[in-house]
Design an enzyme around this catalytic site. Structure first.
Site, short mmCIF file in Angstrom:
data_model
loop_
_atom_site.label_atom_id
_atom_site.label_comp_id
_atom_site.label_asym_id
_atom_site.label_seq_id
_atom_site.Cartn_x
_atom_site.Cartn_y
_atom_site.Cartn_z
N HIS A 329 42.79 38.79 84.40
CA HIS A 329 43.39 37.82 85.54
C HIS A 329 42.82 36.46 85.42
CE1 HIS A 329 40.20 38.12 88.87
NE2 HIS A 329 40.14 39.14 88.28
N ASP A 341 34.34 36.56 88.55
CA ASP A 341 35.61 37.24 88.90
C ASP A 341 36.13 36.72 89.14
OD1 ASP A 341 37.19 38.87 89.97
OD2 ASP A 341 36.50 39.07 91.45
N GLU A 380 45.54 38.49 90.67
CA GLU A 380 45.20 39.80 90.86
C GLU A 380 44.73 39.73 92.30
OE1 GLU A 380 42.66 42.82 90.19
OE2 GLU A 380 42.16 40.44 90.40
N GLU A 381 44.37 39.11 92.25
CA GLU A 381 43.41 38.08 93.90
C GLU A 381 44.29 39.04 95.01
OE1 GLU A 381 40.56 38.92 93.78
OE2 GLU A 381 39.50 39.02 92.38
N ASP A 414 38.20 42.61 83.25
CA ASP A 414 37.60 41.83 84.46
C ASP A 414 36.44 42.30 85.09
OD1 ASP A 414 38.10 41.73 87.27
OD2 ASP A 414 39.38 42.74 87.40
N HIS A 522 32.81 38.34 94.87
CA HIS A 522 33.55 37.71 96.11
C HIS A 522 32.97 36.77 97.15
CE1 HIS A 522 36.99 40.99 95.60
NE2 HIS A 522 37.06 40.09 94.27
#
Length: 531
Positions: A329, A341, A380-381, A414, A522
């Site tokens: 992603h 990420d 994706e998130e 990922d 994140h």
């Protein structure tokens, strides 16, 4: 968060020692295992291959491996990651969906592919409904695990009444919310009716029986004649109270599907068995008088649409009906640059694509027999909506090379550069029951290939579940084997792992015990300094 960032800075010497070995091994693993998996496709594919094809694949693969190992290196990966950091810095510190940083990321990858490869590059545009929170909401585990579109205040419910007998169905076993379903709370049971044929045009809906579709809960079959978006959009025109999508394939679990973004009614997909039971009751409605109550209570939010896109690139050689899909992603979360990420996965995929393009132009080895499709997923998130969109379109098309049946396998990358890493190999353990057994068994065979390579190279590894929170999920649900690598998120590194990695990689390379694999997961500190 400040404490965790300080801990990372205090361990910069450790970080520098790990940097070279981590990135070098990761790039080599992505390259070599990608090719090794291709050699053994016969063990995961439902398609039969001739003996001479397998011989050709093995011969060709040896040359591919040697060339790629010689040309791929961590410097290439770091170069592209630095470009992503610059993009984030110039666009408010983020590359999240809807931001200029996300669009610049897609544009950068597209420019690289078009200027340095002869691949067929194309985009898939789609809209992403997203909730803007107005006040704190109670988030249920159901919404996090099974991609319910909004945070929920309670678990969704489906209750039928047939011949006066109530039946309360089990969520994720008997039914599941369709993505983009509107909320509902039926205070009284609502009558059931059947939409004939596929429900793909208004004529079908006008023939609903035994009752008109308007003001009813309709049962519509799930098939490949048109998308669920199209069916549900017609339902909106008929002012229905509810939508039950009957999964007519008794060999698969509940499909994960997306409704039209404008619907104002509740929509659920029901299992084969539940669908048969309700359909038979409707057909005998004079004696059974069937009805249902449906419940879904979201948090307080406003839904808006954001434009997004997938970017894909196909090799020009290889059998289009035997396609290996390699994906990652391209978006980040809102809070941060998203360099691990998933800048690490998306740029590793780009490095692999660029080097593969150079290799395929050479004439010193037999041509690679499989078509390779590289994809960079958007959103994706936001519950993996990009990969779900791709699978839905592949399920509908009849064009060779774009059908679900053309995919032999999907490799998903990922998070490949977690600072306190493990070498996680995705396998099927812990996957829910709705994932077909053929996808689980094929995925485990892919995992074994990865493990074999790690053992051969005397490298440490850990099994990690494929899970249901990354872009391989839509492919697993439709029965496509998946594999991949994962270096960790907010999980902690155990003392056993630290000692094992330290022993196998050399003193000082085992990381830090009892610390998250990626303390910046994140978070705003997921920058180039985090890898």
């Amino acid at each position: 968060m400040d404490v965790q960032v300080k801990t990372r800075q205090d361990n910069l010497p450790m970080k520098n020692r790990l940097h070279t070995i981590l990135l070098s091994v990761l790039v080599s693993i992505v390259t070599i295992t990608f090719i090794l998996v291709a050699v053994t496709l016969s063990v995961v594919s439902h398609q039969k291959k001739k003996e001479n094809e397998n011989i050709m694949a093995t011969t060709s693969t040896s040359a591919v491996i040697k060339h790629l190992v010689d040309t791929v290196n961590s410097t290439q990966l770091m170069f592209h990651l630095a470009k992503l950091q610059t993009i984030a810095d110039q666009n408010g510190g983020t590359r999240s969906l809807g931001s200029a940083g996300f669009q610049a990321t897609v544009d950068y990858i597209e420019t690289q592919l078009k200027s340095k490869t002869d691949f067929r590059v194309f985009k898939e545009e789609f809209m992403v409904p997203t909730s803007l929170k107005r006040e704190p909401m109670l988030v249920s585990t159901i919404s996090e695990e099974f991609m319910v579109p909004t945070s929920l205040k309670r678990e969704p419910m489906l209750v039928s009444t047939i011949s006066g007998v109530e039946k309360n169905y089990k969520y994720d076993i008997d039914f599941r919310l369709i993505f983009l379903s509107a909320p509902a709370h039926f205070s009284i049971p609502i009558r059931l009716t059947l939409v004939p044929n596929s429900g793909c045009d208004e004529d079908d809906w006008q023939q609903a029986a035994p009752y008109p579709a308007t003001d009813s809960v309709v049962i519509v079959i799930h098939d490949q004649n048109c998308s669920v978006r199209q069916k549900s959009n017609i339902g909106q025109k008929f002012n229905i109270h509810g939508f039950l999508l009957h999964n007519t394939d008794n060999t698969t679990g509940l499909p994960v599907v997306v409704a039209a973004s404008n619907i104002t009614y509740i929509a659920m997909v029901i299992s084969y068995d539940v669908g048969v039971k309700l359909t038979e009751a409707v057909q005998d409605h004079l004696s059974t008088n069937p009805s249902v109550r449906m419940f879904m209570t979201p948090g307080n939010a406003i839904r808006v649409n954001i434009s997004s896109q997938n970017l894909c690139a196909d090799t020009l050689t290889g059998n289009k009906s035997q396609t290996i899909l390699v994906g990652s992603h391209s978006d980040s979360v809102e809070d941060g640059s998203g360099i691990n990420d998933n800048g690490s996965g998306s740029m590793a995929t780009l490095v692999l694509a660029l080097n593969m393009a150079n290799l395929l132009k050479a004439s010193t080895y037999e041509k690679y027999p499989y078509r390779i499709r590289f994809c960079w997923w958007g959103a994706e998130e936001r519950n993996m909506q990009g990969s779900y969109h791709h699978v839905e379109q592949a399920n509908l098309t009849t064009i060779e090379g774009n059908r679900l049946t053309d995919y032999l396998m999907m490799l998903n990358f990922d998070m490949l550069a977690s600072p306190n890493y493990i070498f996680g190999i995705h396998q099927s353990g812990g996957l829910p029951d709705f994932v077909p057994s053929k996808a689980k068994s094929g995925s485990d065979k892919i995992a074994q290939i990865f493990r074999n390579w790690f053992e051969q190279e005397n490298l440490p590894w850990d099994n990690t579940s494929l899970g249901i929170s990354s872009d391989h999920v839509p492919f697993l649900v439709v029965g496509i084997p998946c594999g991949g690598l994962f270096t960790g998120a907010d999980e902690g590194k155990t003392l056993e792992q630290r000692n094992r990695y330290d022993r196998m990689l050399g003193h000082g390379h085992g990381g830090i015990a009892n610390t998250m694999l990626d303390p910046c997961y994140h978070k705003i500190c997921d920058t180039i300094e985090n890898v």
